[in-house]
Scaffold this active site. Structure first.
Site, PDB file in Angstrom:
ATOM      1  N   ARG A  88       0.820  -1.213   0.000  1.00  0.00           N
ATOM      2  CA  ARG A  88       0.000   0.000   0.000  1.00  0.00           C
ATOM      3  C   ARG A  88       0.848   1.254   0.000  1.00  0.00           C
ATOM      4  O   ARG A  88       0.319   2.345   0.002  1.00  0.00           O
ATOM      5  CB  ARG A  88      -0.868  -0.010   1.249  1.00  0.00           C
ATOM      6  CG  ARG A  88      -2.365  -0.080   0.916  1.00  0.00           C
ATOM      7  CD  ARG A  88      -3.075  -0.219   2.202  1.00  0.00           C
ATOM      8  NE  ARG A  88      -4.453   0.086   2.221  1.00  0.00           N
ATOM      9  CZ  ARG A  88      -5.426  -0.826   2.223  1.00  0.00           C
ATOM     10  NH1 ARG A  88      -5.145  -2.093   2.077  1.00  0.00           N
ATOM     11  NH2 ARG A  88      -6.669  -0.449   2.353  1.00  0.00           N
ATOM     12  N   ARG A 171      -9.357   7.530   3.984  1.00  0.00           N
ATOM     13  CA  ARG A 171      -8.769   6.355   3.308  1.00  0.00           C
ATOM     14  C   ARG A 171      -8.484   6.673   1.843  1.00  0.00           C
ATOM     15  O   ARG A 171      -7.473   6.249   1.285  1.00  0.00           O
ATOM     16  CB  ARG A 171      -9.719   5.155   3.412  1.00  0.00           C
ATOM     17  CG  ARG A 171      -9.692   4.533   4.814  1.00  0.00           C
ATOM     18  CD  ARG A 171     -10.941   3.752   5.109  1.00  0.00           C
ATOM     19  NE  ARG A 171     -11.084   2.550   4.329  1.00  0.00           N
ATOM     20  CZ  ARG A 171     -12.250   1.957   4.064  1.00  0.00           C
ATOM     21  NH1 ARG A 171     -13.382   2.481   4.511  1.00  0.00           N
ATOM     22  NH2 ARG A 171     -12.290   0.854   3.368  1.00  0.00           N
TER      23      ARG A 171
HETATM   24  P1  AMP Z   1      -8.888  -2.920   3.632  1.00  0.00           P
HETATM   25  O1  AMP Z   1      -9.707  -4.038   4.161  1.00  0.00           O
HETATM   26  O2  AMP Z   1      -7.870  -3.377   2.622  1.00  0.00           O
HETATM   27  O3  AMP Z   1      -9.709  -1.757   3.141  1.00  0.00           O
HETATM   28  O4  AMP Z   1      -8.033  -2.370   4.875  1.00  0.00           O
HETATM   29  C1  AMP Z   1      -8.646  -1.834   6.024  1.00  0.00           C
HETATM   30  C2  AMP Z   1      -7.621  -1.067   6.858  1.00  0.00           C
HETATM   31  O5  AMP Z   1      -6.589  -1.963   7.282  1.00  0.00           O
HETATM   32  C3  AMP Z   1      -6.889   0.065   6.123  1.00  0.00           C
HETATM   33  O6  AMP Z   1      -7.622   1.281   6.095  1.00  0.00           O
HETATM   34  C4  AMP Z   1      -5.624   0.167   6.967  1.00  0.00           C
HETATM   35  O7  AMP Z   1      -5.883   0.820   8.191  1.00  0.00           O
HETATM   36  C5  AMP Z   1      -5.320  -1.297   7.283  1.00  0.00           C
HETATM   37  N1  AMP Z   1      -4.476  -1.935   6.241  1.00  0.00           N
HETATM   38  C6  AMP Z   1      -4.828  -2.916   5.372  1.00  0.00           C
HETATM   39  N2  AMP Z   1      -3.807  -3.259   4.580  1.00  0.00           N
HETATM   40  C7  AMP Z   1      -2.761  -2.460   4.954  1.00  0.00           C
HETATM   41  C8  AMP Z   1      -1.423  -2.311   4.502  1.00  0.00           C
HETATM   42  N3  AMP Z   1      -0.933  -3.045   3.493  1.00  0.00           N
HETATM   43  N4  AMP Z   1      -0.649  -1.386   5.127  1.00  0.00           N
HETATM   44  C9  AMP Z   1      -1.104  -0.648   6.154  1.00  0.00           C
HETATM   45  N5  AMP Z   1      -2.363  -0.714   6.618  1.00  0.00           N
HETATM   46  C10 AMP Z   1      -3.201  -1.620   6.026  1.00  0.00           C
END
Ligand code: AMP
Length: 217
Positions: A88, A171
Site C-alpha cells: 500500500r 482512506r
Molecule cells: P482494507 O480491508 O484493505 O480496506 O483495509 C482496512 C484497513 O486496514 C486500512 O484502512 C488500513 O488501516 C489497514 N491496512 C490494510 N492493509 C494495509 C497495509 N498493506 N498497510 C497498512 N495498513 C493496512
C-alpha cells in the site's frame, strides 16, 4: 501465479481476489482481513492496529510486513497467491521485492482496478455484510430481494467500522498519497495491467482473467 491487486478502497479488490481464489485455487491474502482478525482476537497487535484502522490511517509497515511474511510462507502458497490490499506504499512494495528475492520468487502480474471517485464513495458508504450469511451486499446496488433475504433469515446488514464518511474520505486521501505512486513503480517495471473495474462483478472478473491470460512479461 503471484498476483498483486492494486486499487482504491471500494475498487473491488476483495471481491475479485475471492473469486480468483475460488476459481483458480490461489489463496486470497488480504492484509485488511488479517488485521481485522487480529482486532477480533484482541491481540496486542490487533489493539495497536484498531486505532489506526478506525481513523482510516495505514497500520505501521513493521506490523503489516510481519503478517505478510508469515502468510506468504504458509503451506498453501506453493502455487501462488493473490495479494489484496498489500503493498500500500512504496516502502511495502520494496520490502515485498526483497522478500520475494529472498524466497527465489517473482511477481507474475500486478493489476490496477480502475474506478472513478464518485462510484468508490457509493460502493463504500453502501457496503454491508449480512451478519447471518456473511454475504457482501450494497444498499445502493444489491437487488432488493437479496437485502430483504438477509433480514428475513434473521440477519442484520452490518457496516464495517471504517466505512463511515469521514474515515472513507481519509482512506481515499491516503490512497492518493501513499498507494497511487505504486502505479508508476509497477508501470516502470512493465508488470502493471489496468482493468476497468466500474462494471458488474462478472464483467470485471472477465477483465481480470483477460489480463492474467495475457501477461506483459
Ligand atoms: P482494507 O480491508 O484493505 O480496506 O483495509 C482496512 C484497513 O486496514 C486500512 O484502512 C488500513 O488501516 C489497514 N491496512 C490494510 N492493509 C494495509 C497495509 N498493506 N498497510 C497498512 N495498513 C493496512
Amino acid at each position: 501465479m503471484r498476483i498483486v491487486l492494486l486499487g482504491a478502497p471500494g475498487s473491488g479488490k476483495g471481491t475479485q481476489a475471492y473469486r480468483l481464489q475460488k476459481e483458480m485455487g490461489l489463496p486470497q491474502i488480504s492484509t485488511g482481513d488479517l488485521l481485522r482478525e487480529a482486532v477480533t482476537a484482541g491481540s496486542t497487535l490487533g489493539l495497536q492496529a484498531k486505532k489506526l484502522m478506525d481513523l482510516g490511517e495505514l497500520v505501521s509497515d513493521d506490523i503489516v510486513l510481519g503478517i505478510i511474511e508469515d502468510r506468504v510462507c504458509a503451506a498453501d502458497t506453493t502455487d501462488g497467491y493473490v495479494l489484496d490490499g498489500f503493498p500500500r506504499n512504496l516502502g511495502q512494495a520494496k520490502s515485498l521485492d526483497n522478500l520475494l528475492t529472498r524466497l527465489g520468487q517473482k511477481l507474475d502480474a500486478t493489476i490496477l482496478m480502475n474506478v472513478d471517485f464518485e462510484l468508490l464513495i457509493k460502493r463504500l458508504t453502501g457496503r454491508r455484510t449480512c451478519s447471518k450469511t456473511g454475504k457482501l451486499l450494497n444498499i445502493y446496488f444489491s437487488p432488493k430481494e437479496e437485502l430483504e433475504a438477509c433480514i428475513k433469515a434473521g440477519g442484520e446488514l452490518r457496516q464495517r467500522a471504517d466505512d463511515n464518511e469521514d474515515t472513507i474520505r481519509n482512506r481515499l486521501l491516503i490512497y492518493e498519497r501513499e498507494t497511487q505512486p505504486l502505479i508508476k513503480y509497477y508501470g516502470d517495471r512493465n508488470i502493471l495491467q489496468i482493468v476497468d473495474a466500474k462494471g458488474s462483478m462478472d464483467d470485471v472478473y472477465i477483465g481480470v482473467r483477460e489480463a492474467l491470460d495475457n501477461p506483459l512479461l
